[in-house]
Design a protein around this motif. Sequence first.
Motif, PDB file in Angstrom:
ATOM      1  N   ARG A  29       0.748 -13.901  -7.278  1.00 13.99           N
ATOM      2  CA  ARG A  29       0.180 -15.429  -7.370  1.00 13.99           C
ATOM      3  C   ARG A  29       1.197 -16.446  -6.421  1.00 13.99           C
ATOM      4  N   MET A  30       2.357 -16.245  -6.716  1.00 17.27           N
ATOM      5  CA  MET A  30       3.364 -16.993  -6.049  1.00 17.27           C
ATOM      6  C   MET A  30       3.399 -16.699  -4.540  1.00 17.27           C
ATOM      7  N   SER A  31       2.940 -15.528  -3.975  1.00 20.63           N
ATOM      8  CA  SER A  31       3.049 -15.109  -2.733  1.00 20.63           C
ATOM      9  C   SER A  31       1.602 -15.972  -2.151  1.00 20.63           C
ATOM     10  N   ARG A  32       0.723 -15.757  -2.754  1.00 19.55           N
ATOM     11  CA  ARG A  32      -0.628 -16.252  -2.235  1.00 19.55           C
ATOM     12  C   ARG A  32      -0.379 -17.912  -2.242  1.00 19.55           C
ATOM     13  N   ARG A  56      -9.623 -28.512  -9.126  1.00 24.05           N
ATOM     14  CA  ARG A  56     -10.483 -27.317  -9.516  1.00 24.05           C
ATOM     15  C   ARG A  56     -11.293 -27.764 -10.763  1.00 24.05           C
ATOM     16  N   VAL A  57     -12.760 -27.247 -10.822  1.00 21.01           N
ATOM     17  CA  VAL A  57     -13.245 -27.566 -11.800  1.00 21.01           C
ATOM     18  C   VAL A  57     -12.713 -27.122 -13.208  1.00 21.01           C
ATOM     19  N   ASN A  58     -12.357 -25.974 -13.364  1.00 22.04           N
ATOM     20  CA  ASN A  58     -11.738 -25.389 -14.692  1.00 22.04           C
ATOM     21  C   ASN A  58     -10.603 -24.842 -14.295  1.00 22.04           C
ATOM     22  N   VAL A  59      -9.442 -25.220 -14.452  1.00 22.90           N
ATOM     23  CA  VAL A  59      -8.316 -24.636 -14.148  1.00 22.90           C
ATOM     24  C   VAL A  59      -8.016 -23.318 -14.686  1.00 22.90           C
ATOM     25  N   GLU A  60      -8.220 -23.118 -15.657  1.00 25.68           N
ATOM     26  CA  GLU A  60      -8.182 -21.773 -16.376  1.00 25.68           C
ATOM     27  C   GLU A  60      -8.935 -20.724 -15.609  1.00 25.68           C
ATOM     28  N   ALA A  61     -10.216 -21.179 -15.540  1.00 25.90           N
ATOM     29  CA  ALA A  61     -11.016 -20.117 -14.727  1.00 25.90           C
ATOM     30  C   ALA A  61     -10.763 -19.705 -13.594  1.00 25.90           C
ATOM     31  N   GLY A  94      -7.294 -17.972  -8.254  1.00 24.94           N
ATOM     32  CA  GLY A  94      -7.316 -19.065  -7.077  1.00 24.94           C
ATOM     33  C   GLY A  94      -6.097 -19.832  -6.965  1.00 24.94           C
ATOM     34  N   THR A  95      -5.819 -20.565  -5.982  1.00 24.75           N
ATOM     35  CA  THR A  95      -4.795 -21.398  -5.831  1.00 24.75           C
ATOM     36  C   THR A  95      -4.956 -23.127  -5.831  1.00 24.75           C
ATOM     37  N   GLY A  96      -6.522 -22.950  -5.682  1.00 27.64           N
ATOM     38  CA  GLY A  96      -6.715 -24.737  -5.700  1.00 27.64           C
ATOM     39  C   GLY A  96      -6.704 -25.105  -4.293  1.00 27.64           C
ATOM     40  N   LEU A 143     -10.494 -24.444  -0.424  1.00 28.95           N
ATOM     41  CA  LEU A 143     -11.410 -25.417   0.156  1.00 28.95           C
ATOM     42  C   LEU A 143     -10.732 -26.720   0.973  1.00 28.95           C
ATOM     43  N   ALA A 144      -9.476 -26.872   0.456  1.00 29.06           N
ATOM     44  CA  ALA A 144      -8.726 -27.840   1.187  1.00 29.06           C
ATOM     45  C   ALA A 144      -8.412 -27.250   3.058  1.00 29.06           C
ATOM     46  N   ILE A 145      -7.942 -25.942   2.633  1.00 24.35           N
ATOM     47  CA  ILE A 145      -7.951 -25.425   4.084  1.00 24.35           C
ATOM     48  C   ILE A 145      -9.129 -25.120   4.930  1.00 24.35           C
ATOM     49  N   VAL A 146     -10.264 -24.933   4.433  1.00 20.64           N
ATOM     50  CA  VAL A 146     -11.593 -24.856   4.818  1.00 20.64           C
ATOM     51  C   VAL A 146     -11.777 -26.217   5.681  1.00 20.64           C
ATOM     52  N   LYS A 147     -11.647 -27.447   4.787  1.00 15.13           N
ATOM     53  CA  LYS A 147     -11.860 -28.541   5.219  1.00 15.13           C
ATOM     54  C   LYS A 147     -11.045 -28.987   6.592  1.00 15.13           C
TER      55      LYS A 147
END
Length: 255
Positions: free
Chosen positions: A84-87, A209-214, A220-222, A225-229
Amino acid sequence: VRVAPADVGGEGPSGRVFLLTYRDISQTRRIDRMRSDFVANASHELRTPLASLRGFIETLEGPAKNDTKAQEKFFGIMHEQVTRMSRLVDDLLSLSRLELKSHIAPEDQVDLVPLLGHVRDSLLPLASDLDVRISLEVPEEPVFVQGDRDELIEVFENLIENACKYGQEGKKVDVRLTGKEGQAEVTVTDYGPGIPAEHVPRITERFYRVNVEASRSKKGTGLGLAIVKHILTRHRARLLIHSEVGKGTVFTVRF
Ligand code: ADP
């Protein structure tokens, strides 16, 4: 506000002439604030798995020293945390690289037909794990856009992966490419729970994120979509989001 004696301007109370200059610093403040929020968010996201790793190491050195069953379980969780940290670090690096070149437009001619086929194929293992079918519809002839191949792959990987992860219960994801004179459009449609309207304008913000836990449980890293934009802005392309709660979501990329 700076008040300085000058030859122009209104008459001051003492009869002297003043020039008033006014500079709006609210934009600069806003950017500073966004930057420090970003650093705080990124640090927090890295701190959580680090704290958990420290806890596991302490347990492995102490109470679980001779418990092979517990050790196996803990090493599994530690491995997940490190992944997760690497991602997260990869995504942070991607964002900062994109920011550095945001003013340079990419120049290659990229055919979206094979590119989307490649992205679909690379996501088949994930889709099969989630029991989602990805259907791809493309024209017979090539659809060229001016762009950067690797960045466009990242865009469609993110959108299709999100559609599979968050729209999992809809069981299918439709990817469609259409191209006509000077315009190309890709839609990624899922039939999942959708995104409540109040969240839609914000989901391309970093760490939103709409739902942090989900999102965490879906790896997900959140930042996706920022990268996509960022990439699409560099490509002078638009991202349109249409979502209906209970029906699903359509992400449209328009070049
Ligand atoms: P993450 O790494 O958390 O997936 P993204 O930036 O890719 O971050 O997405 C931001 C948030 O937008 C996600 O956490 C999720 O709540 C929401 N989201 C993105 N795509 C979809 C979708 N197809 N359906 C429902 N929600 C979505």
